[in-house]
Write a protein that holds these residues in place. Sequence first.
Motif, PDB file in Angstrom:
ATOM      1  N   UNK A  89     -76.183 -30.831  -5.235  1.00  0.00           N
ATOM      2  CA  UNK A  89     -74.798 -31.057  -5.977  1.00  0.00           C
ATOM      3  C   UNK A  89     -74.450 -30.181  -6.147  1.00  0.00           C
ATOM      4  N   UNK A  90     -74.809 -28.723  -6.976  1.00  0.00           N
ATOM      5  CA  UNK A  90     -74.430 -27.640  -7.097  1.00  0.00           C
ATOM      6  C   UNK A  90     -73.882 -27.489  -5.928  1.00  0.00           C
ATOM      7  N   UNK A  91     -74.372 -27.338  -4.042  1.00  0.00           N
ATOM      8  CA  UNK A  91     -73.777 -26.502  -3.756  1.00  0.00           C
ATOM      9  C   UNK A  91     -72.508 -27.446  -3.226  1.00  0.00           C
ATOM     10  N   UNK A  92     -72.499 -28.172  -3.598  1.00  0.00           N
ATOM     11  CA  UNK A  92     -71.453 -29.145  -2.898  1.00  0.00           C
ATOM     12  C   UNK A  92     -70.473 -28.631  -4.453  1.00  0.00           C
ATOM     13  N   UNK A  93     -70.382 -28.804  -4.795  1.00  0.00           N
ATOM     14  CA  UNK A  93     -69.771 -28.109  -6.286  1.00  0.00           C
ATOM     15  C   UNK A  93     -69.204 -26.920  -6.040  1.00  0.00           C
ATOM     16  N   UNK A  94     -69.930 -25.905  -5.556  1.00  0.00           N
ATOM     17  CA  UNK A  94     -69.031 -24.702  -5.346  1.00  0.00           C
ATOM     18  C   UNK A  94     -69.388 -24.437  -3.936  1.00  0.00           C
ATOM     19  N   UNK A  95     -68.986 -25.656  -3.141  1.00  0.00           N
ATOM     20  CA  UNK A  95     -68.531 -25.312  -1.426  1.00  0.00           C
ATOM     21  C   UNK A  95     -70.094 -24.135  -0.658  1.00  0.00           C
ATOM     22  N   UNK A 147     -77.992 -21.432   0.117  1.00  0.00           N
ATOM     23  CA  UNK A 147     -77.600 -20.019  -0.950  1.00  0.00           C
ATOM     24  C   UNK A 147     -77.508 -20.736  -2.570  1.00  0.00           C
ATOM     25  N   UNK A 148     -77.592 -22.415  -2.944  1.00  0.00           N
ATOM     26  CA  UNK A 148     -77.479 -22.110  -3.876  1.00  0.00           C
ATOM     27  C   UNK A 148     -79.255 -21.270  -4.787  1.00  0.00           C
ATOM     28  N   UNK A 149     -80.004 -22.041  -3.704  1.00  0.00           N
ATOM     29  CA  UNK A 149     -81.701 -21.756  -4.073  1.00  0.00           C
ATOM     30  C   UNK A 149     -81.518 -20.088  -3.621  1.00  0.00           C
ATOM     31  N   UNK A 150     -80.853 -19.237  -3.313  1.00  0.00           N
ATOM     32  CA  UNK A 150     -81.650 -18.302  -2.671  1.00  0.00           C
ATOM     33  C   UNK A 150     -81.037 -16.744  -4.407  1.00  0.00           C
ATOM     34  N   UNK A 151     -79.717 -17.958  -4.793  1.00  0.00           N
ATOM     35  CA  UNK A 151     -79.415 -16.870  -5.639  1.00  0.00           C
ATOM     36  C   UNK A 151     -79.692 -17.496  -7.446  1.00  0.00           C
ATOM     37  N   UNK A 152     -80.503 -18.268  -7.151  1.00  0.00           N
ATOM     38  CA  UNK A 152     -81.577 -19.060  -8.529  1.00  0.00           C
ATOM     39  C   UNK A 152     -83.047 -17.854  -8.609  1.00  0.00           C
ATOM     40  N   UNK A 153     -82.793 -17.613  -7.006  1.00  0.00           N
ATOM     41  CA  UNK A 153     -83.933 -16.673  -7.137  1.00  0.00           C
ATOM     42  C   UNK A 153     -84.184 -15.194  -7.422  1.00  0.00           C
ATOM     43  N   UNK A 154     -82.866 -15.059  -6.967  1.00  0.00           N
ATOM     44  CA  UNK A 154     -82.694 -13.506  -7.840  1.00  0.00           C
ATOM     45  C   UNK A 154     -82.249 -13.576  -8.922  1.00  0.00           C
ATOM     46  N   UNK A 155     -81.945 -14.587  -9.798  1.00  0.00           N
ATOM     47  CA  UNK A 155     -82.006 -14.717 -10.777  1.00  0.00           C
ATOM     48  C   UNK A 155     -83.180 -14.515 -11.551  1.00  0.00           C
ATOM     49  N   UNK A 156     -84.058 -15.031 -11.221  1.00  0.00           N
ATOM     50  CA  UNK A 156     -85.453 -15.223 -11.995  1.00  0.00           C
ATOM     51  C   UNK A 156     -85.600 -13.949 -11.289  1.00  0.00           C
ATOM     52  N   UNK A 157     -85.532 -13.147 -10.354  1.00  0.00           N
ATOM     53  CA  UNK A 157     -86.060 -11.798 -10.150  1.00  0.00           C
ATOM     54  C   UNK A 157     -85.604 -10.650 -11.498  1.00  0.00           C
ATOM     55  N   UNK A 158     -84.089 -11.294 -11.639  1.00  0.00           N
ATOM     56  CA  UNK A 158     -83.755 -10.182 -12.846  1.00  0.00           C
ATOM     57  C   UNK A 158     -84.197 -10.773 -14.000  1.00  0.00           C
ATOM     58  N   UNK A 159     -84.294 -11.746 -14.017  1.00  0.00           N
ATOM     59  CA  UNK A 159     -84.522 -12.175 -16.101  1.00  0.00           C
ATOM     60  C   UNK A 159     -85.888 -12.207 -15.787  1.00  0.00           C
ATOM     61  N   UNK A 160     -86.970 -12.214 -15.035  1.00  0.00           N
ATOM     62  CA  UNK A 160     -88.274 -12.361 -15.357  1.00  0.00           C
ATOM     63  C   UNK A 160     -87.921 -13.599 -15.912  1.00  0.00           C
ATOM     64  N   UNK A 161     -87.821 -14.422 -15.655  1.00  0.00           N
ATOM     65  CA  UNK A 161     -87.893 -16.247 -15.910  1.00  0.00           C
ATOM     66  C   UNK A 161     -88.318 -16.580 -14.526  1.00  0.00           C
ATOM     67  N   UNK A 162     -89.007 -17.713 -15.107  1.00  0.00           N
ATOM     68  CA  UNK A 162     -89.218 -19.121 -13.845  1.00  0.00           C
ATOM     69  C   UNK A 162     -88.252 -19.824 -14.548  1.00  0.00           C
ATOM     70  N   UNK A 163     -87.135 -20.663 -13.883  1.00  0.00           N
ATOM     71  CA  UNK A 163     -86.336 -22.059 -13.548  1.00  0.00           C
ATOM     72  C   UNK A 163     -87.377 -22.934 -13.958  1.00  0.00           C
ATOM     73  N   UNK A 164     -88.448 -23.028 -13.115  1.00  0.00           N
ATOM     74  CA  UNK A 164     -89.979 -24.237 -12.961  1.00  0.00           C
ATOM     75  C   UNK A 164     -90.856 -24.483 -14.261  1.00  0.00           C
ATOM     76  N   UNK A 165     -89.906 -23.291 -15.396  1.00  0.00           N
ATOM     77  CA  UNK A 165     -91.160 -23.022 -16.653  1.00  0.00           C
ATOM     78  C   UNK A 165     -90.467 -23.411 -17.215  1.00  0.00           C
ATOM     79  N   UNK A 166     -91.440 -24.493 -18.408  1.00  0.00           N
ATOM     80  CA  UNK A 166     -89.957 -25.491 -19.343  1.00  0.00           C
ATOM     81  C   UNK A 166     -89.874 -24.401 -20.204  1.00  0.00           C
ATOM     82  N   UNK A 167     -90.274 -23.396 -20.820  1.00  0.00           N
ATOM     83  CA  UNK A 167     -90.427 -22.496 -21.825  1.00  0.00           C
ATOM     84  C   UNK A 167     -89.392 -21.713 -21.428  1.00  0.00           C
TER      85      UNK A 167
END
Length: 425
Positions: free
Chosen positions: A375-381, A386-406
């Motif tokens: 759904x995010x890809x549909x909104x962002x066209x 591509x959405x997943x790749x960008x999210x993985x880059x966010x995780x690398x830069x912030x050192x925070x995992x989007x799959x870890x609740x905390x």
Amino acid sequence: MHHAVRSRAAIRTAGLTPVPRPRTPSVASLMDADALRVLHRAARGLLDDLPGLTDRLVALLREQEPAYRTALTKDPAATWQEAHRSLRHSVTSLLDPRGARDAARRCSWRIGTTRAEQGLPLDALLHAFRLGGSLVWQRLVEETSRTAPEDVRLLVHVAADVWNFVDEHCTLVADAYRQTEWQLSRRRENRARLLAAGLLDGTSRIADLPEAAQALELPEQGRYAVVAVAGTHPARSTAVRAAVVPEGTRVHWHTGAEVDYGIVLLAAGDDELPLPGDALPGGLRVGIGSPVEGLAAVGDARGLADTALGICPEHGGTVRLADHLPAALVVAAPELGRSLADRVLGPLLRLEPADRDVLLDTLTTWLDCDGSAQRAGERLYCHRNTVLNRLRRCEQLTSHSLSRPADLVQITLALTAHHLLTAQS
């Protein structure tokens, strides 16, 4: 046969009906003087029996005017003295119009002022003055009929003066009443404004709460929420206020320089104030605070409404605090929010603007879509990969995992803080 010879004067007058001549000034003066003599004689008789005249007026008021019936029950002596003073000035003015005029006017003005302060209806007060005027005229006629019946007809020539006096003092007492009523209204409005400001500022004393409840027409005990409304002045009109708060809701509005506050009494069983409809003017910002118990806690409710208002977008919108508690935490502690955003998102925020904005927009949209890359890809066209790749880059830069609740909680709060603080700067 001798013909009768008639003078021209006789010819002019013979056989003609005499035409009444207008009354000459001297005759009018004599008649006016006689009328005044009769008036003064009768007026002196009224002064001699002024207590009896007052008793008659008070009896008429008790019989014909319910408002005065209440006043006579509460304080009969004061009402009698008021009627006595008014009648004395009225009768004295018949004897010496110039000399007694100012004192009579002051008396009527004081009566109008006092009765307005006491809340006696204006109609009742004017009725009392007209009753007094009728009674004085009636007693003038009665007194003249008793002492010199043949002079009663002369009173007709002073009747207009008597009733002009009554009309003048009815107008005077009405002016005094309305002016005092306006002053009292302004005083009550100012007092209500001060009491409402004290409640909203949290500076009210416990001893002031009963007065505040009465002035604002709100119960001291009850469940309250405060609504904060900001925008251009026309947008904070009465019509807009009515749209912000549901119809039939008891509310007191306090107008501020930049923000108007509504102290809203919640209906029984309501946990939150309902959100207003969509028909609000553009640019209007509405913050709805969480409920509190009692007028004494309205200051806390105002603080919650201000927090909700701080979350509103600058272009306008409505925010109910209970629906935006994470954002409220950031607004309530902006320095902590700034530190959190810098600590969690710092490396991402320091990228080149174009790259940074793409990643922030992708992360925000993914969170808004409840973690759905599709759904995010549909909104962002763009494709979900591509959405997943960008999210993985966010995780690398912030050192925070989007799959870890905390980590996800920290990223969400940091992103909220960044958006809010950027909008406010």
